[in-house]
Design an enzyme around this catalytic site. Structure first.
Site, PDB file in Angstrom:
ATOM      1  N   HIS A 195      -4.318  -5.660  -0.502  1.00  0.00           N
ATOM      2  CA  HIS A 195      -2.867  -5.826  -0.380  1.00  0.00           C
ATOM      3  C   HIS A 195      -2.199  -4.483  -0.163  1.00  0.00           C
ATOM      4  CE1 HIS A 195       0.939  -7.914  -0.806  1.00  0.00           C
ATOM      5  NE2 HIS A 195       1.353  -7.007  -1.686  1.00  0.00           N
ATOM      6  N   CYS A 240       0.839  -9.256   4.531  1.00  0.00           N
ATOM      7  CA  CYS A 240       1.250  -7.983   3.941  1.00  0.00           C
ATOM      8  C   CYS A 240       1.128  -6.811   4.916  1.00  0.00           C
ATOM      9  CB  CYS A 240       0.462  -7.720   2.669  1.00  0.00           C
ATOM     10  SG  CYS A 240      -1.317  -7.435   2.882  1.00  0.00           S
ATOM     11  N   GLN A 298       7.505  -6.489  -0.008  1.00  0.00           N
ATOM     12  CA  GLN A 298       6.186  -6.980   0.355  1.00  0.00           C
ATOM     13  C   GLN A 298       6.242  -8.393   0.916  1.00  0.00           C
ATOM     14  OE1 GLN A 298       3.662  -7.516  -3.081  1.00  0.00           O
ATOM     15  NE2 GLN A 298       5.142  -8.762  -4.171  1.00  0.00           N
TER      16      GLN A 298
END
Length: 349
Positions: free
Chosen positions: A309, A256, A321
């Site tokens: 994240h 990420c 993402q």
């Protein structure tokens, strides 16, 4: 596979991409990247009966060099999207939409269209077999260490046989093979549709999002990726595993935070991890109602030190993402990208 010489005219006027060396033929990285600079994206100019299978074959391969446009250009070069038996049998014995020799198809073919028969004449079976073989050849090309773009090496292996690539430690110096590679790489743009994420506007955020959208379809790889490209990752005590197996160490991709770092680099040089990226941008917080494309969104298990994240706002309530092991870079609704209870906040780099 037999090359259709009738499409050779498509390369008239192009600068020759093949560089003959004593070790074989090398298609330069610069030449290859000029025709295919991003991973993922849509598909255009392909007959409907082929398009769904091309997209499915691309999705099944976790190698980032595989794209729908690559498979489409290869199918055109092989057989011009023809499906009839009369028009799809070469003098060398190659048959079907993907021009397989029966002996080769026996290795790669499956009943992918579930019609009860595994046939190189079925579009679905043929295209999926093409995708599996190309995916394997891309892996072989990466592992070989031979000079040149891995797609060029894989295409040469499809055309001449991987044993010939090994023999010459690169693309074999055969006119048919070098032409085959050149035509496919130079015609990929014809089949590359618009990005799966349309980004409008200008500015750092929009530019970063536009750059990251070019990586849609790239596999997630824990610890993989950096400011310039996707790379293999690694496994720690809990991350990088799929079904009990460490896959990150053999998967070229992004996680990420490396995707975000890549998107903004080099104009804005963000740190590597999600928590550090929050720390570097937290002085520019953004409310959820004021989000703009490219803004960073964070999820945490409690506090800034436990951020786990990061994603980029993609507009219309969506995010771009790299989600988790076993998935690819893609677009998801903000409300379900990660557990809603973990949403921590947003910033603007």
């Amino acid at each position: 596979m037999k090359v259709l010489t009738g499409v050779a005219g498509a390369v008239i006027g192009l600068v020759t991409l093949a560089l003959l060396t004593v070790m074989g033929v090398v298609i330069s990285d610069d030449a290859a990247s000029a025709t295919e600079s991003t991973t993922g994206g849509g598909l255009r100019g392909v007959p409907t009966e082929f398009s769904k299978w091309i997209l499915k074959a691309d999705d099944a391969c976790k190698e980032p060099e595989m794209t729908p446009a690559l498979l489409a250009a290869q199918l055109w070069q092989e057989n011009g999207f023809k499906t009839t038996k009369k028009g799809s049998t070469s003098s060398a014995g190659a048959q079907g939409p993907a021009q397989f020799l029966p002996s080769t198809f026996a290795t790669w073919g499956r009943d992918d269209d579930s019609n009860g028969e595994t046939s190189l004449w079925d579009v679905g079976d043929a295209v999926m077999a093409q995708g599996r073989m190309m995916c394997s050849l891309l892996k072989d090309a990466k592992a070989s260490g031979y000079p040149g773009d891995v797609r060029s090496l894989a295409l040469a292996g499809y055309n001449a046989g991987w044993n010939k690539v090994v023999q010459y430690r690169g693309i074999p110096p055969y006119k048919e093979t070098t032409n085959y590679v050149q035509v496919i790489l130079s015609t990929m743009a014809r089949y590359r549709g618009p990005s799966l994420l349309q980004v409008s506007g200008a500015g750092a955020g929009a530019d970063a999002l536009r750059k990251a959208s070019g990586r849609i379809g790239t596999p997630y790889s824990w610890g993989g990726g950096g400011p310039t490209r996707p790379t293999k990752g690694f496994c720690d005590d809990t991350n990088g595993y799929l079904n009990g197996q460490c896959v990150a160490s053999s998967t070229v991709g992004f996680d990420c935070s490396s995707l975000v770092q890549y998107a903004y680099w080099p104009k804005t040089q963000l740190p590597r991890t999600a928590a550090a990226q929050y720390g570097a941008t937290s002085d520019h917080p953004v409310s959820r109602s004021a989000l703009k494309p490219g803004d960073l969104l964070f999820w945490s298990h409690g506090g800034s030190s436990r951020i786990y994240h990061v994603a980029m706002y993609a507009g219309d309530g969506n995010v771009l993402q790299a989600p988790r092991t076993g998935r690819n870079v893609g677009v998801a609704p903000l409300t379900s990208a990660m557990p809603e209870r973990d949403y921590y906040g947003a910033t603007r780099p």
